[in-house]
Design a protein around this motif. Sequence first.
Motif, PDB file in Angstrom:
ATOM      1  N   ASP A 104     -27.601  11.047  33.184  1.00  0.00           N
ATOM      2  CA  ASP A 104     -26.700  10.490  32.173  1.00  0.00           C
ATOM      3  C   ASP A 104     -26.383   9.045  32.536  1.00  0.00           C
ATOM      4  OD1 ASP A 104     -26.475  12.752  30.600  1.00  0.00           O
ATOM      5  OD2 ASP A 104     -24.688  13.494  31.642  1.00  0.00           O
ATOM      6  N   ALA A 121     -22.537  10.576  37.534  1.00  0.00           N
ATOM      7  CA  ALA A 121     -22.461  11.914  38.134  1.00  0.00           C
ATOM      8  C   ALA A 121     -22.519  12.948  37.010  1.00  0.00           C
ATOM      9  CB  ALA A 121     -21.176  12.058  38.933  1.00  0.00           C
ATOM     10  N   ARG A 122     -23.010  14.100  37.348  1.00  0.00           N
ATOM     11  CA  ARG A 122     -23.162  15.160  36.352  1.00  0.00           C
ATOM     12  C   ARG A 122     -22.873  16.501  37.017  1.00  0.00           C
ATOM     13  NH1 ARG A 122     -28.262  15.276  32.203  1.00  0.00           N
ATOM     14  NH2 ARG A 122     -27.522  17.027  31.013  1.00  0.00           N
ATOM     15  N   GLN A 123     -22.269  17.388  36.288  1.00  0.00           N
ATOM     16  CA  GLN A 123     -21.963  18.728  36.783  1.00  0.00           C
ATOM     17  C   GLN A 123     -23.269  19.463  37.114  1.00  0.00           C
ATOM     18  OE1 GLN A 123     -18.741  19.601  37.004  1.00  0.00           O
ATOM     19  NE2 GLN A 123     -19.165  21.579  37.916  1.00  0.00           N
ATOM     20  N   GLN A 124     -23.303  20.162  38.233  1.00  0.00           N
ATOM     21  CA  GLN A 124     -24.497  20.931  38.580  1.00  0.00           C
ATOM     22  C   GLN A 124     -24.676  22.099  37.607  1.00  0.00           C
ATOM     23  OE1 GLN A 124     -26.183  21.197  42.710  1.00  0.00           O
ATOM     24  NE2 GLN A 124     -24.007  21.496  43.151  1.00  0.00           N
ATOM     25  N   SER A 125     -25.929  22.414  37.342  1.00  0.00           N
ATOM     26  CA  SER A 125     -26.272  23.547  36.485  1.00  0.00           C
ATOM     27  C   SER A 125     -27.654  24.022  36.912  1.00  0.00           C
ATOM     28  CB  SER A 125     -26.285  23.126  35.010  1.00  0.00           C
ATOM     29  OG  SER A 125     -27.382  22.271  34.762  1.00  0.00           O
ATOM     30  N   CYS A 128     -29.794  20.984  36.641  1.00  0.00           N
ATOM     31  CA  CYS A 128     -29.234  19.747  37.194  1.00  0.00           C
ATOM     32  C   CYS A 128     -28.638  20.051  38.565  1.00  0.00           C
ATOM     33  CB  CYS A 128     -28.163  19.188  36.250  1.00  0.00           C
ATOM     34  SG  CYS A 128     -27.340  17.733  36.889  1.00  0.00           S
ATOM     35  N   GLN A 129     -29.398  19.752  39.601  1.00  0.00           N
ATOM     36  CA  GLN A 129     -28.952  19.999  40.975  1.00  0.00           C
ATOM     37  C   GLN A 129     -28.744  18.665  41.684  1.00  0.00           C
ATOM     38  OE1 GLN A 129     -28.523  23.260  42.438  1.00  0.00           O
ATOM     39  NE2 GLN A 129     -28.538  23.651  40.228  1.00  0.00           N
ATOM     40  N   HIS A 130     -27.775  18.613  42.578  1.00  0.00           N
ATOM     41  CA  HIS A 130     -27.521  17.379  43.326  1.00  0.00           C
ATOM     42  C   HIS A 130     -28.734  16.959  44.159  1.00  0.00           C
ATOM     43  CE1 HIS A 130     -23.474  17.207  41.985  1.00  0.00           C
ATOM     44  NE2 HIS A 130     -23.039  18.235  42.695  1.00  0.00           N
ATOM     45  N   HIS A 156     -27.448  13.111  43.592  1.00  0.00           N
ATOM     46  CA  HIS A 156     -26.054  12.898  44.008  1.00  0.00           C
ATOM     47  C   HIS A 156     -25.807  11.492  44.564  1.00  0.00           C
ATOM     48  CE1 HIS A 156     -26.462  13.014  48.434  1.00  0.00           C
ATOM     49  NE2 HIS A 156     -27.492  13.810  48.186  1.00  0.00           N
TER      50      HIS A 156
END
Length: 166
Positions: A104, A121-125, A128-130, A156
Amino acid sequence: MGQDVITSAYRKSKKPLTPAQLYEQEKLGMLSSFLNSINMLTDPGFKKYATKMSAVNAAVSYNYPKAFLYSEDYQPDMKEHLPGLIKLNYPALVYSRGDIASPDGLRISRDGDIVTFSWAARQQSQYCQHTDLASVLVYFPQAKRLLIQQKAAQRHELGLEVKVPQ
């Protein structure tokens, strides 16, 4: 199993190519040549989509509809072929597809010989992993030089800097 097919041998046409055919040939050549030059990215990036074709051919097929910029002098029904009216739209090209979420807020800037890539930064899912790894491609069309850094940064880290030769 299978079906028997009989066809005649290929014979080269004696008719000259039309301007439209020459433009299509030029476009396909430009796109194929560029994507072949970065096959270390397109091979793993399109392997999953390469059924009955190479990964590079899958990348060509995927990118073809949006891969070109046209000069204002170009007309689809031109009566003669004029080289140089069509160029690759480099920012629109995709060298890898998959299920991993894109970053993003991607921003790219250049200061002298440093190109900075940054993202939000984006929430992990699940997608979408750090620890997802970024690969970057910097291309200089006038010099026909490219710089590739694979697995250059983890998600990350929120960015990376690439030193480009002057």
